[in-house]
Scaffold this active site. Structure first.
Site, PDB file in Angstrom:
ATOM      1  N   LYS A  85       0.790  -1.242   0.000  1.00 31.18           N
ATOM      2  CA  LYS A  85       0.000   0.000   0.000  1.00 31.18           C
ATOM      3  C   LYS A  85       0.819   1.287   0.000  1.00 31.18           C
ATOM      4  CE  LYS A  85      -3.452  -1.030  -0.557  1.00 31.18           C
ATOM      5  NZ  LYS A  85      -3.907  -1.749  -1.801  1.00 31.18           N
ATOM      6  N   THR A 100       1.795  -0.157  -7.192  1.00 29.40           N
ATOM      7  CA  THR A 100       1.155  -0.278  -8.504  1.00 29.40           C
ATOM      8  C   THR A 100       1.437   0.959  -9.338  1.00 29.40           C
ATOM      9  OG1 THR A 100      -0.569  -1.406  -7.283  1.00 29.40           O
ATOM     10  CG2 THR A 100      -1.045  -0.857  -9.583  1.00 29.40           C
ATOM     11  N   TRP A 101       1.335   2.096  -8.682  1.00 29.65           N
ATOM     12  CA  TRP A 101       1.627   3.362  -9.355  1.00 29.65           C
ATOM     13  C   TRP A 101       3.069   3.354  -9.880  1.00 29.65           C
ATOM     14  CZ3 TRP A 101       1.858   8.678  -6.350  1.00 29.65           C
ATOM     15  CH2 TRP A 101       1.947   9.720  -7.279  1.00 29.65           C
ATOM     16  N   THR A 103       7.919  -6.479  -5.965  1.00 25.36           N
ATOM     17  CA  THR A 103       7.865  -7.310  -4.750  1.00 25.36           C
ATOM     18  C   THR A 103       7.489  -6.453  -3.549  1.00 25.36           C
ATOM     19  OG1 THR A 103       9.084  -8.889  -3.383  1.00 25.36           O
ATOM     20  CG2 THR A 103      10.323  -6.976  -4.111  1.00 25.36           C
ATOM     21  N   HIS A 104       6.850  -7.138  -2.577  1.00 29.11           N
ATOM     22  CA  HIS A 104       6.669  -6.514  -1.258  1.00 29.11           C
ATOM     23  C   HIS A 104       7.646  -7.120  -0.249  1.00 29.11           C
ATOM     24  CE1 HIS A 104       3.214  -4.282  -2.451  1.00 29.11           C
ATOM     25  NE2 HIS A 104       2.374  -5.276  -2.508  1.00 29.11           N
ATOM     26  N   ARG A 154       6.062   5.215   2.324  1.00 27.34           N
ATOM     27  CA  ARG A 154       4.873   6.071   2.507  1.00 27.34           C
ATOM     28  C   ARG A 154       4.667   6.300   3.988  1.00 27.34           C
ATOM     29  NH1 ARG A 154      -1.320   4.771   0.225  1.00 27.34           N
ATOM     30  NH2 ARG A 154      -1.969   6.954   0.214  1.00 27.34           N
ATOM     31  N   MET A 161      -5.207   5.936 -14.224  1.00 24.90           N
ATOM     32  CA  MET A 161      -5.039   4.527 -13.814  1.00 24.90           C
ATOM     33  C   MET A 161      -6.337   3.975 -13.248  1.00 24.90           C
ATOM     34  SD  MET A 161      -1.141   4.199 -12.376  1.00 24.90           S
ATOM     35  CE  MET A 161      -1.346   2.462 -11.985  1.00 24.90           C
ATOM     36  N   ARG A 203      -8.345   3.739  -4.459  1.00 19.11           N
ATOM     37  CA  ARG A 203      -9.279   4.276  -3.461  1.00 19.11           C
ATOM     38  C   ARG A 203      -9.288   5.802  -3.506  1.00 19.11           C
ATOM     39  NH1 ARG A 203      -8.853   5.471   2.493  1.00 19.11           N
ATOM     40  NH2 ARG A 203      -6.640   5.654   2.017  1.00 19.11           N
TER      41      ARG A 203
END
Ligand code: A3P
Length: 346
Positions: free
Chosen positions: A70, A74-75, A156-157, A178, A280, A312
């Protein structure tokens, strides 16, 4: 107990520890594991892939987008892919789902758990094309990550310590951090939206799990710390989600230097527009199956209507409106204690 190539041992969560999670995450009934040391938490399918991921054969020229969940993965993966493959916005592959163009390296740990349905991780046309002899049971995302042609971008996370120490010698890593207060709210939304990870408790309880390193992927502070300590390595580009929001042009220029893409002003403007939140969100092509958002077995339709989907809000500072003064105080204390390695959140 399983010993992994990274040197960690993996142990299934059980007894009171598991019961404490199941109270609020009923979907975790098929089990979680925790690694020692460091307390990383994963779905139990992780052990099937941990050593393969640790020993993954990266190639010169690979770019890996690494974040805790999060934080804007993706961005960033869309930014990186567009800069490298589509700066003139004329590449027909841009219509392919983002997950297929930039494989999510460890995603198979979720689909290999017993409760995952085929709908959650369908085999895409891209998998069939890239891995014609591939058996999905050996990991759809993992095999796609192996088979993606150059220039290869991956996501990857996982933290640095679950990859071989030589990672940065071969690969350029774009790491996105973030503000934890927005990260936790976005992760809560994710856990309410997707039924495979459903969370039935309160905001306060979710924040407690986050602060106690009990959510899937585990300690956010340690993930950040591992990247922060490497931030001066020439193959690591450390960026804040908030800076991407505040000055996308300036951040794209820095990325252009880092990636060596040598894009013109017009091309950088194309990338900024194509990867804006609005564009997006309207393309909504993260997953192969866009219709899965209409499937009430996969996505909670009430949450979708009320709070939004995967895309979101795409803002920084949502926490100011959503967290109570008590939660802000609690999180500030945690930031002071755990994130004491020099990082300043924006
Ligand atoms: P919010 O839930 O705060 O809106 P990840 O991709 O790591 O799962 O991160 C998801 C978060 O990034 C979500 O945050 C999502 O809305 C936001 N996001 C996705 N695409 C974005 C974009 N193009 N610009 C800004 N934020 C974006």
């Amino acid at each position: 107990m399983t010993t992994l190539a990274s040197g960690h041992t993996a142990k299934a969560l059980e007894g009171d520890e598991l019961a404490r999670l199941l109270e609020n995450f009923p979907s975790y009934k098929n089990g979680l594991i925790r690694l020692s040391p460091d307390d990383w938490v994963f779905s139990n399918g992780f052990c099937n892939f941990a050593d393969k991921l640790y020993n993954f054969e990266f190639r010169e020229g690979d770019v890996l987008v690494m974040t805790w969940p999060k934080c804007g993965t993706t961005w960033t993966q869309e930014i990186v892919w567009t800069m490298r493959n589509n700066p003139d916005l004329d590449n027909p592959d841009a219509d392919v789902a983002i997950m297929d163009r930039v494989p999510f390296m460890e995603a198979d740990m979720f689909s290999s758990s017993e409760d995952a349905s085929e709908d959650q991780m369908p085999v895409s046309e891209m998998f069939k094309k890239l891995c014609p002899n591939g058996n999905p049971r050996d990991g759809v995302s993992f095999q796609m990550a192996q088979a993606t042609p150059d220039p290869r971008s991956l996501k990857t996370h996982l933290p640095f310590s679950l990859f071989a120490p030589s990672l940065l010698e071969k690969v350029k890593v774009v790491y996105v951090a973030r503000n934890p207060k927005d990260t936790v709210l976005s992760y809560l939304h994710h856990h309410k939206l997707f039924k495979a990870q459903s969370f039935v408790g309160s905001l306060e309880t979710f924040v407690d799990y986050f602060l106690e390193d009990d959510l899937i992927y585990g300690p956010y502070w340690l993930h950040l710390k591992e990247a922060w300590q490497r931030r001066d390595h020439p193959n690591l580009h450390f960026v804040f989600y908030e800076d991407l929001k505040a000055d996308i042009k300036g951040e794209l220029k820095k990325l252009d230097d880092f990636l060596g893409t040598e894009l013109s002003e017009d091309q950088l403007a194309n990338v900024a527009k194509h990867t804006s939140f609005g564009e997006m969100k309207s393309r909504n092509n993260l997953f192969i199956n866009k219709d899965m958002f209409k499937n009430e077995v996969i996505v909670d339709q009430e949450v979708l209507k009320k709070d939004g989907g995967f895309f979101r809000q795409g803002k920084s500072g949502d926490w100011k409106a959503k967290l109570t003064p008590e939660l802000i105080e609690k999180m500030d204390k945690w930031i002071k204690e755990k994130c004491d390695f020099g990082i300043n959140f924006k």
